[in-house]
Design an enzyme around this catalytic site. Sequence first.
Site: not given
Lengths: 260, 264
Positions: A32-35, A139
Amino acid sequence: MNHFPQTWGRPRDDVYGAYDHSHFQTAGPQQHTQSPIVTGTSVVAAKFKDGVVIAADNLASYGSLARFTDVKRIRKFNDQVVVGFGGDVSDMQYLDRLLNSLDVRENYSTTETPLNAKNLHTYLSKVMYKRRSDFNPLWNHLLIAGLDGESKPFLASADLLGTTFAAPTLATGFGAHLAQPILRRTVPDEASVQNVSKDEAVRLVKECMKVLFYRDARSLDKYSIAVITKEGVELKQDEKLENQSWAFAEGIRGYGTQVN
Amino acid sequence: MASVFSGAPPQGGPGYSFKQIPTAAPSGERQHGFYPYTDNGGSTLGISGEKFTILAGDTRHTQGYNINTRYAPKLFKIGGEGPENKGARIVLSVVGFAADGDALKERLDTIVKMYKYQHGKPMTVSACAQRLSHILYNKRFFPYYVHAILGGLDEEGRGALYSYDPVGSYEREQCRAAGAAASLIMPFLDNQVNFKNQYEAGSGTGHDLQARVAQPLPRNVVEDLVRDAFTSAVERHIEVGDGLQMMIITQDGIEETYTPLKRD
């Protein structure tokens, strides 16, 4: 240059160390999106007597690279709601599609009243909270501006953790540090919203965009600004910062090439 | 800098052939870059009396050194009618991660409203308190990161106050402070509500000292204690301030007050 064609165009192991092959993986657990990757910077907004002003610049950065310089980060939802997006641009585009489908569904439904800003803020904050609870966050830091069920000015925020709050003035990202103190000077509390006219609020927000351009390295002098009142949404997407004065730059010491 | 100009293949590193480049990731745990919690600061406090319960909380909402807003309530009416919770007799206060707090409030509120719809009578505070514990424990391995305090009146009409940890351990108490300034407020409450370290004047010295016995305090005294506790906490804790919201639950319903606190 060496005589191994396989290495041409690659970072040299002897200079940069071995390549981190974890970035090269083809199989493994789902990620998944980490940053965030391509990002938009601050969004600033302020309530006034009969509405809300919201602004964000048109830049999408890739790290420190000013990658896309014509990205509209202020989105009109309907005649009384506008959403401003900070953070990841691809997640913004996903939310844009989501809001489009929501709008279509709403227009086909039999309900008389369109979704107001308060409704949309509730909806978006639940989306954000659900995604963070799934460890798959969107994010973004969103500002939802418009009119509530009683046609009064409404301004609230929702972020990638699902945190929500409302205030007479709001700013995301760098703006929370730089713009918010300037905004609060004019609009310190809910009561003082009544003393601020539309022109004053627009001037105030534009001033904040200028300060942000002076000091935020990931900002642009091209921006979008929207004013939401009972008369509808007045959205301008190709504004240019006016009356910049870099005179203050002379007085800055301790950076760059000058010694003292 | 010699290595920059050396044309020789590196010693020990992976070779230059594409075939030698591994295509699978090195096995082992990968660190997640996303932390799903934050601390939104603030403090809450509850004191129960003979025929009332007071819950209080400041209205500042923070993230790091930023003040997000100066008015974000931490006190919520639970049950009653409609979105305004008309006629509610239970109050929940949550402090910690505000998004979890809101989610928890929403869940407890719907449960208490459904209870009345299904049973035709309002939920008692003790039942609500146990249910809240279960809600929290249900998320034992991904907890609601909040310290909850639940207040109301019990079946005998006495003030009832329950305090929780994030995973659902709970206890009925006379008073409890939670949140950022809990460590500042709680000792003050121990002394002023439960009369800890207070002795009867003239009862002697050493082992002859008679501890002052705690008794339920009158409402005006409790209200003053709450205000004093918060004005002091504001002085010493940066995450507390802006406004003090109080909810007083009595036989006649819930009275709500707001008093400004220092905004610095």
